[in-house]
Design a protein around this motif. Structure first.
Motif, PDB file in Angstrom:
ATOM      1  N   VAL A   8      31.689  33.348  45.052  1.00 35.66           N
ATOM      2  CA  VAL A   8      31.860  32.642  43.791  1.00 35.66           C
ATOM      3  C   VAL A   8      33.133  33.197  43.160  1.00 35.66           C
ATOM      4  CG1 VAL A   8      30.853  32.136  41.536  1.00 35.66           C
ATOM      5  CG2 VAL A   8      29.367  32.366  43.532  1.00 35.66           C
ATOM      6  N   ASN A   9      34.101  32.353  42.968  1.00 34.22           N
ATOM      7  CA  ASN A   9      35.403  32.797  42.460  1.00 34.22           C
ATOM      8  C   ASN A   9      35.330  33.144  40.980  1.00 34.22           C
ATOM      9  OD1 ASN A   9      36.909  32.494  44.901  1.00 34.22           O
ATOM     10  ND2 ASN A   9      36.672  30.296  44.630  1.00 34.22           N
ATOM     11  N   HIS A  10      35.551  34.396  40.709  1.00 29.44           N
ATOM     12  CA  HIS A  10      35.550  34.878  39.331  1.00 29.44           C
ATOM     13  C   HIS A  10      36.987  34.804  38.811  1.00 29.44           C
ATOM     14  CE1 HIS A  10      34.993  37.419  35.878  1.00 29.44           C
ATOM     15  NE2 HIS A  10      33.696  37.438  36.105  1.00 29.44           N
ATOM     16  N   PRO A  11      37.211  34.135  37.706  1.00 28.39           N
ATOM     17  CA  PRO A  11      38.583  33.955  37.215  1.00 28.39           C
ATOM     18  C   PRO A  11      39.170  35.185  36.520  1.00 28.39           C
ATOM     19  CG  PRO A  11      37.030  32.909  35.747  1.00 28.39           C
ATOM     20  CD  PRO A  11      36.236  33.412  36.918  1.00 28.39           C
ATOM     21  N   PHE A  12      38.365  36.178  36.281  1.00 28.10           N
ATOM     22  CA  PHE A  12      38.803  37.360  35.544  1.00 28.10           C
ATOM     23  C   PHE A  12      38.972  38.505  36.543  1.00 28.10           C
ATOM     24  CE2 PHE A  12      37.853  40.843  32.431  1.00 28.10           C
ATOM     25  CZ  PHE A  12      38.943  40.631  31.624  1.00 28.10           C
ATOM     26  N   MET A  33      32.308  42.370  28.987  1.00 29.59           N
ATOM     27  CA  MET A  33      31.252  42.234  27.975  1.00 29.59           C
ATOM     28  C   MET A  33      31.461  40.981  27.116  1.00 29.59           C
ATOM     29  SD  MET A  33      29.247  44.666  28.675  1.00 29.59           S
ATOM     30  CE  MET A  33      28.167  44.841  27.295  1.00 29.59           C
ATOM     31  N   ASP A  34      32.699  40.594  26.899  1.00 30.16           N
ATOM     32  CA  ASP A  34      33.011  39.422  26.077  1.00 30.16           C
ATOM     33  C   ASP A  34      33.438  38.216  26.907  1.00 30.16           C
ATOM     34  OD1 ASP A  34      32.561  40.845  23.693  1.00 30.16           O
ATOM     35  OD2 ASP A  34      34.569  41.701  23.788  1.00 30.16           O
ATOM     36  N   PHE A  35      33.331  38.310  28.217  1.00 27.07           N
ATOM     37  CA  PHE A  35      33.815  37.254  29.101  1.00 27.07           C
ATOM     38  C   PHE A  35      32.795  36.124  29.244  1.00 27.07           C
ATOM     39  CE2 PHE A  35      33.845  35.341  33.307  1.00 27.07           C
ATOM     40  CZ  PHE A  35      35.099  34.782  33.307  1.00 27.07           C
ATOM     41  N   TYR A  36      33.275  34.900  29.217  1.00 28.57           N
ATOM     42  CA  TYR A  36      32.446  33.738  29.547  1.00 28.57           C
ATOM     43  C   TYR A  36      33.364  32.631  30.031  1.00 28.57           C
ATOM     44  CZ  TYR A  36      29.223  29.881  29.376  1.00 28.57           C
ATOM     45  OH  TYR A  36      28.452  28.810  29.736  1.00 28.57           O
ATOM     46  N   ASP A  37      33.003  32.038  31.162  1.00 32.70           N
ATOM     47  CA  ASP A  37      33.775  30.939  31.719  1.00 32.70           C
ATOM     48  C   ASP A  37      32.790  29.900  32.242  1.00 32.70           C
ATOM     49  OD1 ASP A  37      36.562  30.041  32.916  1.00 32.70           O
ATOM     50  OD2 ASP A  37      35.059  29.786  34.500  1.00 32.70           O
ATOM     51  N   LYS A  39      33.009  27.196  34.071  1.00 33.42           N
ATOM     52  CA  LYS A  39      33.116  26.834  35.491  1.00 33.42           C
ATOM     53  C   LYS A  39      32.502  27.916  36.381  1.00 33.42           C
ATOM     54  CE  LYS A  39      36.424  25.559  39.044  1.00 33.42           C
ATOM     55  NZ  LYS A  39      37.792  25.532  39.469  1.00 33.42           N
ATOM     56  N   PHE A  40      32.806  29.176  36.087  1.00 31.95           N
ATOM     57  CA  PHE A  40      32.247  30.283  36.866  1.00 31.95           C
ATOM     58  C   PHE A  40      30.728  30.317  36.759  1.00 31.95           C
ATOM     59  CE2 PHE A  40      30.665  34.681  36.688  1.00 31.95           C
ATOM     60  CZ  PHE A  40      30.826  35.016  38.019  1.00 31.95           C
ATOM     61  N   VAL A  41      30.216  30.215  35.559  1.00 30.59           N
ATOM     62  CA  VAL A  41      28.766  30.254  35.351  1.00 30.59           C
ATOM     63  C   VAL A  41      28.101  29.087  36.074  1.00 30.59           C
ATOM     64  CG1 VAL A  41      26.922  30.103  33.633  1.00 30.59           C
ATOM     65  CG2 VAL A  41      28.925  31.541  33.198  1.00 30.59           C
ATOM     66  N   SER A  42      28.679  27.909  35.999  1.00 35.15           N
ATOM     67  CA  SER A  42      28.113  26.726  36.673  1.00 35.15           C
ATOM     68  C   SER A  42      28.081  26.931  38.185  1.00 35.15           C
ATOM     69  CB  SER A  42      28.925  25.475  36.348  1.00 35.15           C
ATOM     70  OG  SER A  42      28.817  25.173  34.990  1.00 35.15           O
TER      71      SER A  42
END
Length: 94
Positions: A8-12, A33-37, A39-42
């Motif tokens: 799963v490609n993590h953008p960070f 801790m503050d990361f949310y994306d 597309k990644f979560v989906s």
């Protein structure tokens, strides 16, 4: 991907293209801790659902992962070969 797990490609990223760290020790985890994306979560949820719905695939991937650890490139035997090579090079025994 699909053999002993999913990619799963993590953008960070924690590193640059030469795998040099981009953050000081602990800095990457603090940023996460503050990361949310979305597309990644989906994508992550999609892969987890595939595994939840397919016990045969879970078993197959689990067995492949175990084999990689017990007999493959992550096995103790392979680790010991690498350590011996490093040791021999260090003491110039080649």
């Amino acid at each position: 991907d699909g053999i002993n797990g999913f990619i799963v490609n993590h953008p960070f990223k924690w590193h640059d293209e030469n795998f040099r760290p981009l953050y000081p020790p602990g800095g990457y985890f603090n940023k996460l801790m503050d990361f949310y994306d979305e597309k990644f979560v989906s994508e992550l949820v999609e892969k987890i659902i595939i595994l939840i719905k397919n016990p045969a695939l879970r078993k197959k991937m689990g067995e492949a992962g175990y084999k990689e650890i017990s007999e493959g490139k992550f096995s103790i035997k392979e680790r010991n070969k690498k350590l011996e090579k490093i040791y021999r090079e260090a003491v110039n025994l080649k």
